[in-house]
Design a protein around this motif. Structure first.
Motif, short mmCIF file in Angstrom:
data_model
loop_
_atom_site.label_atom_id
_atom_site.label_comp_id
_atom_site.label_asym_id
_atom_site.label_seq_id
_atom_site.Cartn_x
_atom_site.Cartn_y
_atom_site.Cartn_z
N ALA A 159 0.92 -1.37 0.31
CA ALA A 159 -0.02 -0.02 -0.03
C ALA A 159 0.81 1.32 -0.06
CB ALA A 159 -1.13 -0.10 1.17
N GLU A 160 0.24 2.18 -0.58
CA GLU A 160 1.10 3.53 -0.63
C GLU A 160 0.76 4.45 0.53
OE1 GLU A 160 1.41 2.11 -4.34
OE2 GLU A 160 -0.65 2.28 -3.43
N THR A 161 -0.27 4.24 1.27
CA THR A 161 -0.52 4.86 2.46
C THR A 161 -1.14 4.00 3.48
OG1 THR A 161 -0.40 7.07 1.31
CG2 THR A 161 -1.37 7.12 3.50
N ILE A 162 -0.69 4.21 4.78
CA ILE A 162 -1.46 3.11 5.70
C ILE A 162 -1.69 4.31 6.77
CG2 ILE A 162 -1.13 1.47 7.34
CD1 ILE A 162 1.22 0.35 5.63
N ILE A 163 -3.05 4.39 7.18
CA ILE A 163 -3.38 5.14 8.17
C ILE A 163 -3.86 4.38 9.53
CG2 ILE A 163 -5.30 7.04 8.82
CD1 ILE A 163 -3.42 7.51 6.46
N ILE A 164 -3.49 4.84 10.71
CA ILE A 164 -3.60 3.58 11.84
C ILE A 164 -3.69 4.76 13.12
CG2 ILE A 164 -2.41 1.86 11.02
CD1 ILE A 164 0.20 2.61 12.48
N PRO A 165 -4.24 4.14 14.00
CA PRO A 165 -4.57 5.15 15.12
C PRO A 165 -3.25 5.23 16.01
CG PRO A 165 -5.97 2.93 15.20
CD PRO A 165 -4.94 2.74 14.31
N LEU A 189 9.06 0.94 14.12
CA LEU A 189 9.93 0.73 13.19
C LEU A 189 9.30 0.10 11.93
CD1 LEU A 189 12.99 -0.52 15.24
CD2 LEU A 189 12.78 1.59 14.06
N MET A 190 8.30 -0.86 12.02
CA MET A 190 7.63 -1.36 11.05
C MET A 190 6.77 -0.14 10.08
SD MET A 190 4.66 -4.44 10.64
CE MET A 190 5.86 -5.87 11.38
N TYR A 191 6.21 0.60 10.93
CA TYR A 191 5.54 1.61 10.34
C TYR A 191 6.44 2.63 9.46
CZ TYR A 191 2.62 5.80 9.61
OH TYR A 191 1.98 7.05 9.27
N GLN A 192 7.64 2.92 10.21
CA GLN A 192 8.53 3.87 9.34
C GLN A 192 8.92 3.22 8.05
OE1 GLN A 192 9.33 6.96 9.80
NE2 GLN A 192 10.76 6.63 7.81
N LEU A 193 9.17 1.70 8.11
CA LEU A 193 9.71 1.04 7.03
C LEU A 193 8.54 1.02 5.78
CD1 LEU A 193 11.59 -1.21 5.71
CD2 LEU A 193 10.43 -3.06 6.65
N SER A 194 7.24 0.93 6.50
CA SER A 194 6.26 0.88 5.32
C SER A 194 6.11 2.13 4.45
CB SER A 194 4.84 0.74 5.97
OG SER A 194 4.56 1.80 6.65
N LYS A 195 6.78 3.33 5.08
CA LYS A 195 6.65 4.72 4.51
C LYS A 195 7.96 4.70 3.39
CE LYS A 195 5.45 8.56 6.64
NZ LYS A 195 5.46 9.60 7.30
N GLU A 196 9.11 4.08 3.97
CA GLU A 196 10.18 4.02 3.20
C GLU A 196 9.96 3.33 1.95
OE1 GLU A 196 13.01 2.76 5.86
OE2 GLU A 196 13.23 4.55 7.13
N LEU A 197 9.33 2.52 2.32
CA LEU A 197 9.17 1.33 0.72
C LEU A 197 8.01 1.85 0.10
CD1 LEU A 197 9.59 -2.12 2.37
CD2 LEU A 197 11.34 -0.74 1.58
N MET A 234 -2.32 14.92 6.02
CA MET A 234 -2.87 15.04 4.70
C MET A 234 -2.30 15.43 3.77
SD MET A 234 -5.48 13.69 3.27
CE MET A 234 -7.02 13.47 4.39
N GLU A 235 -1.52 16.60 4.09
CA GLU A 235 -0.51 17.26 3.00
C GLU A 235 0.53 16.29 2.37
OE1 GLU A 235 -0.81 20.04 1.78
OE2 GLU A 235 -2.13 21.37 2.90
N GLU A 236 0.99 15.36 3.20
CA GLU A 236 2.04 14.53 3.04
C GLU A 236 1.32 13.44 2.18
OE1 GLU A 236 4.47 11.05 5.25
OE2 GLU A 236 4.44 12.70 6.09
N ILE A 237 0.12 13.16 2.20
CA ILE A 237 -0.56 11.98 1.55
C ILE A 237 -0.69 12.57 0.18
CG2 ILE A 237 -2.55 10.60 1.53
CD1 ILE A 237 -2.81 10.67 4.52
N VAL A 238 -1.44 13.77 0.24
CA VAL A 238 -1.64 14.30 -1.23
C VAL A 238 -0.29 14.37 -1.98
CG1 VAL A 238 -2.47 16.31 -2.26
CG2 VAL A 238 -3.67 15.21 -0.13
N GLU A 239 0.81 15.03 -1.54
CA GLU A 239 1.86 15.01 -2.15
C GLU A 239 2.44 13.65 -2.79
OE1 GLU A 239 4.96 16.64 -4.11
OE2 GLU A 239 3.30 17.83 -3.27
N LYS A 240 2.30 12.42 -1.94
CA LYS A 240 2.74 11.41 -2.44
C LYS A 240 1.81 10.94 -3.68
CE LYS A 240 3.95 8.26 0.59
NZ LYS A 240 3.86 7.20 1.59
#
Length: 319
Positions: free
Chosen positions: A186-192, A309-317, A198-204
Motif C-alpha cells: 500500500a502507498e499509504t497506511i492510516i493507523i490509530p 519501526l515497521m510503520y517507518q519501513l512501510s513509509k520508506e518502501l 493529509m498534505e503528505e498523503i496528497v503530495e505522495k
C-alpha cells in the motif's frame, strides 16, 4: 481439579475452534472433564452448557468461527450477573475456566478470578491487541484475507487508473492495517497509533501520478475513521476521486491458517496445564517464539507495544 469449563466471548476469530479442540483433548488426556459453555458469559449466567467429549470437538480444527458461539453480555458487567455466573460454575462442578477472546473477555475472566474462581485466558481476536503476547489467534488468518483482497482490488485499481481506499478492522489497534499494508504494498497506511498528515498523503499521490503511476492503495484502520470519511476528507483537501472498499466481517471468517491452528493447539494445551497447576488470573501467549503464561493484570497495566519501526519501513518502501 476434576472438571473445567471453556467458553468463547466477544468477536469470533479463526482458530477459536482449534483452541476449543486443544483444551478439550488436552484436558481429557490429563483425566479431566470439560464443560462447553455456549454464547459466552451470557450463556454462563443462564447455565447454557454441556459436557464435551473427544467426539464433540472432532472435525473442527479447520473451521472458522466458534462451535461454542459467542455473545456480548451486559448482565455480566453487573455484580449480580457475575454472582450468577459463579453460582452456575459451582452448581455444575466446574473448578476452573478457560476463556478464549479479546480484552473484554479477559477483563471478565479477571473479575471471576478476583471473586475466587480461577480463569485462564487464550487470546482470540483478529485485532492482535492483547498485551503480553506477540500474536493473537485469528490475526494471521485475517491478515492473509486482507492481503488477498488488496491484491484483487489492485488489479481493478490499475485497470481504471484509480486510488482505492480500503477500510480494515482492528478496532483501536493498527496491527492488521499495518501488516496488511506493508505486505500488500500500500502507498499509504492510516493507523490509530500515528497521526497522519493529509498534505503528505496528497503530495505522495501527486508525485506517483507525475511519474506515471497507474493506481494507489490507501489502507485505513477503522479505529481512525471509516473509509468513506477519509475519502471525503481527501476530496475536500485535493479534489482526488477515490473508490472505497470496506472489507468488514469477511476478515473474521474462513478456515484458519496453519499458523493459527498451531498457535491454538499450543495455547489450549498450556491453558489446561496452568489450571492444573492451580493458577488463575493468567493468560497464555507467545513471546519470542516461546509459549508462555503471564499475569493478566500486570500485562494490561503495562499496555501494548507498537512497532513504530515497521510503520517507518512501510513509509520508506512506499515512496
Amino acid at each position: 481439579m476434576k472438571r473445567i469449563g471453556v467458553l468463547t466471548s466477544g468477536g469470533d476469530a479463526p482458530g477459536m475452534n482449534a483452541a476449543i479442540r486443544a483444551v478439550v483433548r488436552k484436558a481429557i488426556y490429563e483425566g479431566l472433564e470439560v464443560v462447553g459453555i455456549f454464547h459466552g458469559y451470557q450463556g454462563l449466567i443462564e447455565g447454557n452448557m454441556e459436557l464435551l467429549t473427544l467426539g464433540s470437538v472432532g472435525d473442527i480444527i479447520q473451521r472458522g468461527g466458534t462451535k461454542l458461539f459467542s455473545a456480548r453480555s451486559l448482565e455480566f458487567r453487573t455484580e449480580e450477573g457475575q454472582q450468577k455466573a459463579i453460582e452456575q460454575l459451582k452448581a455444575n462442578g466446574i473448578d476452573g475456566l478457560v476463556v478464549i477472546g479479546g480484552d473484554g473477555s479477559y477483563r471478565g475472566s479477571m473479575t471471576l478470578t478476583k471473586n475466587g474462581f480461577p480463569c485462564v485466558g487464550i487470546p482470540g481476536t483478529i485485532d492482535n491487541d492483547i498485551p503480553g503476547t506477540d500474536y493473537t489467534l485469528g490475526f494471521d488468518t485475517a491478515l492473509n484475507t486482507v492481503i488477498e483482497c488488496i491484491d484483487k482490488i489492485r488489479d481493478t485499481a490499475t485497470s481504471h487508473d484509480r486510488t482505492f481506499i480500503i477500510e480494515v478492522m482492528g478496532r483501536d489497534a493498527g496491527d492488521l492495517a499495518l501488516w496488511a499494508g506493508l505486505a500488500g504494498g500500500a502507498e499509504t497506511i492510516i493507523i490509530p497509533e500515528v497521526e497522519f498528515d493529509m498534505e503528505e498523503i496528497v503530495e505522495k499521490l501527486k508525485s506517483g501520478t507525475a511519474r506515471g503511476k497507474k493506481h494507489s492503495i490507501i489502507i485505513v484502520a477503522e479505529g481512525v475513521m471509516s473509509g468513506s470519511e477519509f475519502a471525503s476528507h481527501l476530496m475536500k483537501h485535493a479534489n482526488i476521486d477515490t473508490r472505497v472498499s470496506v472489507l468488514g466481517h469477511i476478515q473474521r471468517g474462513g478456515s484458519p491458517t496453519g499458523r493459527d491452528r498451531v498457535l491454538a493447539s499450543l495455547f489450549g494445551a498450556r491453558a489446561v496445564e496452568v489450571l492444573l497447576a492451580g493458577h488463575g488470573g493468567r493468560a497464555v501467549g507467545i513471546q519470542n517464539h516461546q509459549v508462555v503464561d503471564y499475569d493478566m493484570n500486570e500485562a494490561f497495566e503495562k499496555g501494548e507495544d507498537f512497532d513504530l519501526l515497521m510503520y517507518q519501513l512501510s513509509k520508506e518502501l512506499s515512496i
